[in-house]
Enzyme design. Structure first.
Site, PDB file in Angstrom:
ATOM      1  N   ASN A   1     103.121  -7.175 -39.589  1.00  0.00           N
ATOM      2  CA  ASN A   1     101.874  -7.527 -38.534  1.00  0.00           C
ATOM      3  C   ASN A   1     101.103  -6.618 -39.548  1.00  0.00           C
ATOM      4  OD1 ASN A   1     103.909  -5.912 -37.925  1.00  0.00           O
ATOM      5  ND2 ASN A   1     102.464  -3.793 -37.793  1.00  0.00           N
TER       6      ASN A   1
ATOM      7  N   GLN B   1     104.166 -12.223 -34.875  1.00  0.00           N
ATOM      8  CA  GLN B   1     102.700 -12.396 -35.524  1.00  0.00           C
ATOM      9  C   GLN B   1     102.560 -13.186 -35.873  1.00  0.00           C
ATOM     10  OE1 GLN B   1      99.967 -11.364 -36.072  1.00  0.00           O
ATOM     11  NE2 GLN B   1     100.458  -8.678 -35.192  1.00  0.00           N
TER      12      GLN B   1
ATOM     13  N   SER C   1     104.683 -12.554 -28.507  1.00  0.00           N
ATOM     14  CA  SER C   1     103.328 -11.720 -27.391  1.00  0.00           C
ATOM     15  C   SER C   1     102.768 -12.929 -26.672  1.00  0.00           C
ATOM     16  CB  SER C   1     103.145 -10.724 -28.065  1.00  0.00           C
ATOM     17  OG  SER C   1     102.525  -9.872 -27.182  1.00  0.00           O
ATOM     18  N   ALA C   2     102.012 -12.619 -25.912  1.00  0.00           N
ATOM     19  CA  ALA C   2     100.538 -13.348 -25.417  1.00  0.00           C
ATOM     20  C   ALA C   2      99.551 -12.970 -26.215  1.00  0.00           C
ATOM     21  CB  ALA C   2      99.985 -14.036 -23.756  1.00  0.00           C
ATOM     22  N   HIS C   3      99.123 -11.941 -26.363  1.00  0.00           N
ATOM     23  CA  HIS C   3      97.745 -11.706 -26.360  1.00  0.00           C
ATOM     24  C   HIS C   3      97.359 -11.467 -28.531  1.00  0.00           C
ATOM     25  CE1 HIS C   3      98.770  -7.486 -28.401  1.00  0.00           C
ATOM     26  NE2 HIS C   3     100.028  -7.134 -27.687  1.00  0.00           N
TER      27      HIS C   3
ATOM     28  N   THR D   1     108.896  -8.557  -9.692  1.00  0.00           N
ATOM     29  CA  THR D   1     108.107  -9.996  -9.234  1.00  0.00           C
ATOM     30  C   THR D   1     106.852 -10.664 -10.343  1.00  0.00           C
ATOM     31  OG1 THR D   1     107.994  -8.873  -7.335  1.00  0.00           O
ATOM     32  CG2 THR D   1     106.548 -10.903  -7.570  1.00  0.00           C
TER      33      THR D   1
ATOM     34  N   CYS E   1      94.195   8.835 -42.743  1.00  0.00           N
ATOM     35  CA  CYS E   1      93.110   9.099 -41.496  1.00  0.00           C
ATOM     36  C   CYS E   1      92.672   8.531 -40.157  1.00  0.00           C
ATOM     37  CB  CYS E   1      92.096   9.431 -42.226  1.00  0.00           C
ATOM     38  SG  CYS E   1      92.185  10.434 -43.516  1.00  0.00           S
TER      39      CYS E   1
HETATM   40  C1  LIG Z   1     104.887  -7.802 -35.281  1.00  0.00           C
HETATM   41  C2  LIG Z   1     104.861  -6.803 -34.231  1.00  0.00           C
HETATM   42  N1  LIG Z   1     105.949  -6.715 -32.818  1.00  0.00           N
HETATM   43  C3  LIG Z   1     105.670  -6.207 -31.694  1.00  0.00           C
HETATM   44  C4  LIG Z   1     104.260  -5.792 -31.402  1.00  0.00           C
HETATM   45  C5  LIG Z   1     104.680  -5.525 -30.063  1.00  0.00           C
HETATM   46  O1  LIG Z   1     103.199  -6.586 -29.319  1.00  0.00           O
HETATM   47  P1  LIG Z   1     102.940  -6.401 -27.596  1.00  0.00           P
HETATM   48  O2  LIG Z   1     101.545  -5.455 -27.909  1.00  0.00           O
HETATM   49  O3  LIG Z   1     102.623  -7.339 -27.146  1.00  0.00           O
HETATM   50  O4  LIG Z   1     104.003  -5.360 -26.894  1.00  0.00           O
HETATM   51  C6  LIG Z   1     103.486  -6.858 -32.446  1.00  0.00           C
HETATM   52  C7  LIG Z   1     101.675  -6.312 -31.675  1.00  0.00           C
HETATM   53  O5  LIG Z   1     101.324  -5.301 -32.073  1.00  0.00           O
HETATM   54  C8  LIG Z   1     103.398  -6.805 -33.619  1.00  0.00           C
HETATM   55  O6  LIG Z   1     102.585  -6.657 -34.648  1.00  0.00           O
END
Ligand SMILES: Cc1ncc(COP(=O)(O)O)c(C=O)c1O
Lengths: 404, 128
Positions: free
Chosen positions: A155, A183, A203-205, A243, A328
């Site tokens: 990430n 990622q 992860s969807a977002h 659910t 920081c």
């Molecule tokens: C490599 C990686 N793993 C896991 C996550 C966690 O995902 P989520 O925000 O869907 O819990 C992230 C995102 O922050 C990610 O970049």
């Protein structure tokens, strides 16, 4: 151009309009609001159908069978379920887990928890390019190794691991192979069969879907068993009760469908944007790309501008929404553990900026960013005693610093 | 993080950026901090025969609060006797700049830099 410009697509992505539209249809009385587990009426059936369509779209993205997809609240939960679930199910076979030191915190902290429970964890160091090699996995493997958990794409630095090679090895040793694909899913090709992956987190977002929904692929051939973390009504074949959130799931499904269809074009576009930014700043002295230049996703560019501290750089780049590996930005004084693991000096780690590009980034955005960066670096280097010392030929690693 | 107006002002328009002649007997140099911690300050003072600080310059590698803290102390030190300058406390700096708790170390570093610059000046005077 709208300021500030969003350059943090690795942190999260906005929901695609097309995705939002589908989600809205699953909320109100006039819409598809039923409980997908309601078996006795139309509302339930309709919701179930939408959930199952989405499950197919997510499965299609990675070459899986829909029955191998478990809905979760995100990659954090997926990582927890994968690693704790497998550890708790297979603990009689062994108590050793292998991961890398630059995994996401949701993997590292899960492993720390398992250590407290009596498991042993090996944290592999990546090479200076940020890659975790199959050789290092082989070397660390023991008789009692039950899980290998290695991320597909990092990430912070966007580097891509060769999960096929690691999958091949793990399959031959009958070790459960988990991949954190938060990622990479929707950004680069994933084929769980060819890559011999047993469990995979998404992860969807991170792919233009909503926050709060994710998925876990759990292989059926060979069959992988996981102990549930959340117990209840036995949803998701007992692996994750609760659910199902139809609107969230529909959002993730639509996002996966769009990502799959547009992936080739999107990759070309992002690569061009990333090259454009790099070509714009590469002339600045003492500027480096962190992580492999070749094995990286096109939407990430992690750059260190030596002798300029990251947070002050962010202040100058206030029109650009980027993130920094500098201490920081967090509560601690430690710079990014990922960059340190690559062997970067403290100055370089403190000087890093992560740029994330995505679906809505334009060439104009990049050109604006390049101008801002140029001006900021010039200003901050004029202020930097380290830059003076560098210019005077002082080797900073030999200086005795009065640490505080 | 939200910065106070004063931090932003010093960051946007830092006062007294630069370098004084290190070899000058009347110049004291203080270099504090470490790259590992993300901040390094170099503070220099030029002291007149009357013990009054005539000029002060700084360069800082660090976050906006570190830059603002060092910029502020150069302003405060100029025209002061070295004894009075030595009385500047980190709490004066953090109060003036409205630093949040996580940034207090920047003002501590600035206080250290003042002490280091004065100590260097005094050592030079003794070995004159
Ligand atoms: C490599 C990686 N793993 C896991 C996550 C966690 O995902 P989520 O925000 O869907 O819990 C992230 C995102 O922050 C990610 O970049």
């Amino acid at each position: 151009m709208k300021l500030p410009i969003y350059f943090d697509y690795s942190a999260t992505t906005p929901v695609d309009e097309r995705v939002a539209k589908k989600m809205i249809e699953c909320l109100t009385f006039d819409g598809n609001f039923g409980n997908p587990a309601s078996r006795s009426h139309f509302f339930g059936w309709q919701a179930e159908e939408s959930v199952e369509n989405a499950r197919r779209d997510v499965a299609d993205l990675i070459g899986a069978d829909p029955r191998e997809i478990v809905w979760t609240s995100g990659a954090t939960e997926s990582n927890n379920l994968a690693i704790k679930g497998a550890a708790h199910f297979y603990h009689k076979k062994g108590k050793h887990i292998i991961t890398s030191s630059i995994e996401h915190k949701s993997v590292l902290d899960t492993c720390r928890q398992l250590e407290r429970e009596g498991f042993e964890v090996t944290y592999l160091a990546p090479n200076t390019d940020g890659i975790t090699s199959v050789e290092s996995v082989m070397e660390a493997t023991r008789e009692d190794t039950i899980i290998v958990s290695i991320m597909h794409v990092n990430n912070e630095i966007g580097t891509i691991n060769d999960v096929s090679a690691i999958g091949e090895f793990c399959r031959s040793k009958k070790i459960v192979f988990h991949v954190d694909a938060a990622q990479s899913a929707g950004k680069i090709d994933i084929d769980i069969k060819a890559m011999k992956i047993d469990v995979l987190s998404m992860s969807a977002h991170k792919m233009y879907g909503p926050k709060g929904i994710g998925a876990l692929f759990v292989n059926r051939k060979p069959r992988i068993r996981l102990e549930a973390l959340i117990h209840g009504g036995g949803h998701e074949r007992g692996m994750r009760s609760g659910t199902l959130a139809t609107h969230q799931i529909v959002g993730m499904g639509e996002a996966a469908k769009i990502a799959k269809a547009e992936m080739p074009a999107e990759q070309i576009k992002l690569k061009a944007l990333s090259d454009r930014l790099w070509n714009g700043v590469a002339h600045i002295e003492q500027t480096f790309i962190n992580g492999s230049k070749e094995q990286r996703v096109p939407g990430n560019l992690n750059v260190s501008f030596n002798f300029v501290e990251g947070e002050s750089l962010l202040m100058s780049l206030k029109d650009l929404a980027v993130s920094s590996g500098s201490a920081c930005t967090s509560a601690s004084l430690e710079p990014s553990y990922v960059l340190r693991a690559l062997g970067l000096s403290d100055e370089l780690a403190h000087s890093s900026i992560r740029f994330g590009f995505g679906r809505y980034t334009t060439e104009e955005d990049i050109d604006y960013a390049v101008k801002q960066i140029d001006a900021a670096i010039t200003k901050l280097r004029a202020l930097s005693p380290l830059w003076d010392m560098f210019k005077d030929g002082v080797d900073l690693s030999k200086v005795k610093w009065a640490a505080h | 993080m939200a910065y106070s107006e004063k931090v932003i002002d010093h960051y946007e328009n830092p006062r007294n950026v630069g370098k004084l002649d290190d070899t000058d007997q009347n110049v004291g140099t203080g270099m504090v901090g470490a790259p590992a911690c993300g901040d390094v300050m170099r503070l220099q003072i030029q002291v007149g025969d009357d013990g009054i600080i005539q000029d002060a310059k700084f360069k800082t590698y660090g976050c906006g609060s570190a830059i603002a803290s060092s910029s502020l102390v150069t302003e405060w030190m100029k025209g002061k006797s070295i004894d009075d300058a030595a009385k500047i406390k980190n709490s004066d700096i953090s109060e003036e700049l409205a630093l949040p708790p996580v940034k207090i170390h920047c003002s501590v570093l600035a206080e250290d830099a003042i002490a280091a610059a004065i100590a260097d000046y005094k050592t030079k005077q003794e070995t004159k």
